[in-house]
Design a protein around this motif. Structure first.
Motif, PDB file in Angstrom:
ATOM      1  N   UNK A 144       0.831  -1.191   0.000  1.00  0.00           N
ATOM      2  CA  UNK A 144       0.000   0.000   0.000  1.00  0.00           C
ATOM      3  C   UNK A 144       0.871   1.248   0.000  1.00  0.00           C
ATOM      4  N   UNK A 145       1.982   1.200   0.738  1.00  0.00           N
ATOM      5  CA  UNK A 145       2.890   2.335   0.762  1.00  0.00           C
ATOM      6  C   UNK A 145       3.549   2.583  -0.583  1.00  0.00           C
ATOM      7  N   UNK A 146       3.911   1.526  -1.276  1.00  0.00           N
ATOM      8  CA  UNK A 146       4.483   1.663  -2.623  1.00  0.00           C
ATOM      9  C   UNK A 146       3.445   2.295  -3.550  1.00  0.00           C
ATOM     10  N   UNK A 147       2.225   1.794  -3.484  1.00  0.00           N
ATOM     11  CA  UNK A 147       1.166   2.321  -4.339  1.00  0.00           C
ATOM     12  C   UNK A 147       0.881   3.787  -4.018  1.00  0.00           C
ATOM     13  N   UNK A 148       0.837   4.121  -2.733  1.00  0.00           N
ATOM     14  CA  UNK A 148       0.589   5.506  -2.339  1.00  0.00           C
ATOM     15  C   UNK A 148       1.686   6.431  -2.846  1.00  0.00           C
ATOM     16  N   UNK A 149       2.920   5.967  -2.760  1.00  0.00           N
ATOM     17  CA  UNK A 149       4.046   6.772  -3.226  1.00  0.00           C
ATOM     18  C   UNK A 149       3.958   7.015  -4.736  1.00  0.00           C
ATOM     19  N   UNK A 150       3.681   5.944  -5.489  1.00  0.00           N
ATOM     20  CA  UNK A 150       3.743   6.029  -6.948  1.00  0.00           C
ATOM     21  C   UNK A 150       2.502   6.639  -7.577  1.00  0.00           C
ATOM     22  N   UNK A 151       1.316   6.298  -7.063  1.00  0.00           N
ATOM     23  CA  UNK A 151       0.089   6.720  -7.733  1.00  0.00           C
ATOM     24  C   UNK A 151      -0.579   7.923  -7.089  1.00  0.00           C
ATOM     25  N   UNK A 152      -0.236   8.208  -5.838  1.00  0.00           N
ATOM     26  CA  UNK A 152      -0.842   9.351  -5.154  1.00  0.00           C
ATOM     27  C   UNK A 152       0.150  10.491  -4.981  1.00  0.00           C
ATOM     28  N   UNK A 153       1.252  10.211  -4.286  1.00  0.00           N
ATOM     29  CA  UNK A 153       2.167  11.286  -3.925  1.00  0.00           C
ATOM     30  C   UNK A 153       2.968  11.800  -5.117  1.00  0.00           C
ATOM     31  N   UNK A 193      11.544   5.536  -0.570  1.00  0.00           N
ATOM     32  CA  UNK A 193      11.689   6.640   0.382  1.00  0.00           C
ATOM     33  C   UNK A 193      13.157   6.937   0.723  1.00  0.00           C
ATOM     34  N   UNK A 194      14.072   6.292   0.017  1.00  0.00           N
ATOM     35  CA  UNK A 194      15.492   6.595   0.221  1.00  0.00           C
ATOM     36  C   UNK A 194      16.039   6.104   1.539  1.00  0.00           C
ATOM     37  N   UNK A 195      15.425   5.055   2.102  1.00  0.00           N
ATOM     38  CA  UNK A 195      15.913   4.471   3.356  1.00  0.00           C
ATOM     39  C   UNK A 195      16.696   3.199   3.048  1.00  0.00           C
ATOM     40  N   UNK A 196      17.545   2.743   3.969  1.00  0.00           N
ATOM     41  CA  UNK A 196      18.331   1.537   3.726  1.00  0.00           C
ATOM     42  C   UNK A 196      17.438   0.361   3.323  1.00  0.00           C
ATOM     43  N   UNK A 197      17.884  -0.384   2.330  1.00  0.00           N
ATOM     44  CA  UNK A 197      17.045  -1.450   1.777  1.00  0.00           C
ATOM     45  C   UNK A 197      17.922  -2.504   1.100  1.00  0.00           C
ATOM     46  N   UNK A 200      16.587  -4.445  -5.488  1.00  0.00           N
ATOM     47  CA  UNK A 200      17.455  -4.356  -6.664  1.00  0.00           C
ATOM     48  C   UNK A 200      17.078  -3.114  -7.466  1.00  0.00           C
ATOM     49  N   UNK A 201      18.073  -2.303  -7.780  1.00  0.00           N
ATOM     50  CA  UNK A 201      17.848  -1.062  -8.516  1.00  0.00           C
ATOM     51  C   UNK A 201      18.661  -1.090  -9.799  1.00  0.00           C
ATOM     52  N   UNK A 202      18.000  -0.862 -10.918  1.00  0.00           N
ATOM     53  CA  UNK A 202      18.689  -0.762 -12.206  1.00  0.00           C
ATOM     54  C   UNK A 202      18.261   0.546 -12.864  1.00  0.00           C
ATOM     55  N   UNK A 203      19.236   1.381 -13.167  1.00  0.00           N
ATOM     56  CA  UNK A 203      18.928   2.682 -13.716  1.00  0.00           C
ATOM     57  C   UNK A 203      18.870   3.750 -12.641  1.00  0.00           C
ATOM     58  N   UNK A 204      18.386   4.923 -13.013  1.00  0.00           N
ATOM     59  CA  UNK A 204      18.409   6.090 -12.122  1.00  0.00           C
ATOM     60  C   UNK A 204      17.015   6.344 -11.547  1.00  0.00           C
ATOM     61  N   UNK A 205      16.918   6.247 -10.215  1.00  0.00           N
ATOM     62  CA  UNK A 205      15.648   6.526  -9.556  1.00  0.00           C
ATOM     63  C   UNK A 205      15.563   7.953  -9.048  1.00  0.00           C
ATOM     64  N   UNK A 206      16.560   8.770  -9.363  1.00  0.00           N
ATOM     65  CA  UNK A 206      16.593  10.142  -8.850  1.00  0.00           C
ATOM     66  C   UNK A 206      15.325  10.945  -9.140  1.00  0.00           C
ATOM     67  N   UNK A 207      14.709  10.788 -10.333  1.00  0.00           N
ATOM     68  CA  UNK A 207      13.486  11.566 -10.580  1.00  0.00           C
ATOM     69  C   UNK A 207      12.357  11.257  -9.609  1.00  0.00           C
ATOM     70  N   UNK A 208      12.454  10.117  -8.941  1.00  0.00           N
ATOM     71  CA  UNK A 208      11.420   9.733  -7.965  1.00  0.00           C
ATOM     72  C   UNK A 208      11.793  10.101  -6.534  1.00  0.00           C
ATOM     73  N   UNK A 209      12.917  10.755  -6.345  1.00  0.00           N
ATOM     74  CA  UNK A 209      13.430  10.991  -5.003  1.00  0.00           C
ATOM     75  C   UNK A 209      12.348  11.550  -4.085  1.00  0.00           C
ATOM     76  N   UNK A 210      12.254  10.938  -2.893  1.00  0.00           N
ATOM     77  CA  UNK A 210      11.243  11.353  -1.925  1.00  0.00           C
ATOM     78  C   UNK A 210      11.516  12.764  -1.440  1.00  0.00           C
ATOM     79  N   UNK A 211      10.459  13.493  -1.060  1.00  0.00           N
ATOM     80  CA  UNK A 211      10.645  14.868  -0.561  1.00  0.00           C
ATOM     81  C   UNK A 211      11.330  14.856   0.796  1.00  0.00           C
TER      82      UNK A 211
END
Length: 211
Positions: A144-153, A193-197, A200-211
């Motif tokens: 739910x948190x992933x969905x809220x981040x991507x589709x709402x926030x 949310x940019x917390x330790x995890x 697997x990340x491939x490519x640049x997630x910077x455009x999604x950087x959390x506020x």
């Protein structure tokens, strides 16, 4: 209702960690903050959300003293529970131009805001609780948190990203994917949310950087 309960659970966990770490402990997840800053922030956010939920937005000012801000936060938490305890479809104030908001939206937003900052408070514990198990979020809550981040926030913050995000239960595709993020729901949630995890990340997630 389950997200309203999640606010209490994670606020309680945040407060326990903050009291154990102490007000001057550094917060590794948020390098510019000490625990006092973190508690002042979440107290402000909860107070601010009260006004949004009842359609009367105000910018509260938490007290500066450590003991005072803890007590003030307790009061804001009670007010928040009352404000969010109404029909989730009730219209609420939206600070995002072009987007409406409901009481349910603010319940969801506060559940995830509080959960992520619980992780931050726990990062300040260092070895103070060597035998304590780190917080792991349930699959339901993390997805739910992933969905809220991507589709709402993300759209409300005006962010545009070309990314595919995958957990074992769901896949989200935004735009034409140039980056991919996958892992357990818990790890993907933390990664967004940019917390330790351990996702697997491939490519640049910077455009999604959390506020």
């Amino acid at each position: 209702m389950w997200l309203l309960e999640a606010i209490d659970v994670h606020a309680d966990g945040l407060k326990r960690a903050a009291l154990t770490a102490g007000p001057t402990a550094p917060v590794p997840n948020c390098p510019k903050w000490i625990v006092h800053d973190l508690v002042s922030h979440i107290a402000f956010v909860h107070g601010f959300a009260v006004g949004l939920a009842v359609n009367r937005p105000v910018r509260p000012e938490p007290p500066k003293d450590w003991a005072d801000v803890l007590g003030w936060w307790d009061g804001q938490r009670l007010a928040l529970r009352e404000a969010l305890g109404r029909d989730p479809g009730t219209p609420a104030f939206s600070p995002y131009p072009g987007f409406a908001a409901t009481v349910g939206d603010w319940t969801r937003r506060m559940a995830h805001e509080t959960a992520i900052h619980r992780l931050d408070a726990e990062s300040a514990l260092a070895n103070a609780l060597a035998n304590a198990l780190p917080t792991r979020f349930s699959t339901r809550f993390a997805n739910d948190g992933v969905d809220e981040f991507l589709t709402y926030l993300t759209p409300r913050l005006g962010k545009k990203a070309d990314v595919r995000v995958t957990t074992p239960e769901r896949t989200w595709t935004l735009g034409e994917p140039k980056a991919e993020l996958d892992g357990t729901a818990d790890d993907v949630y933390r990664a967004l949310w940019g917390r330790p995890h351990q996702a697997s990340v491939r490519g640049d997630l910077a455009p999604l950087a959390a506020p």
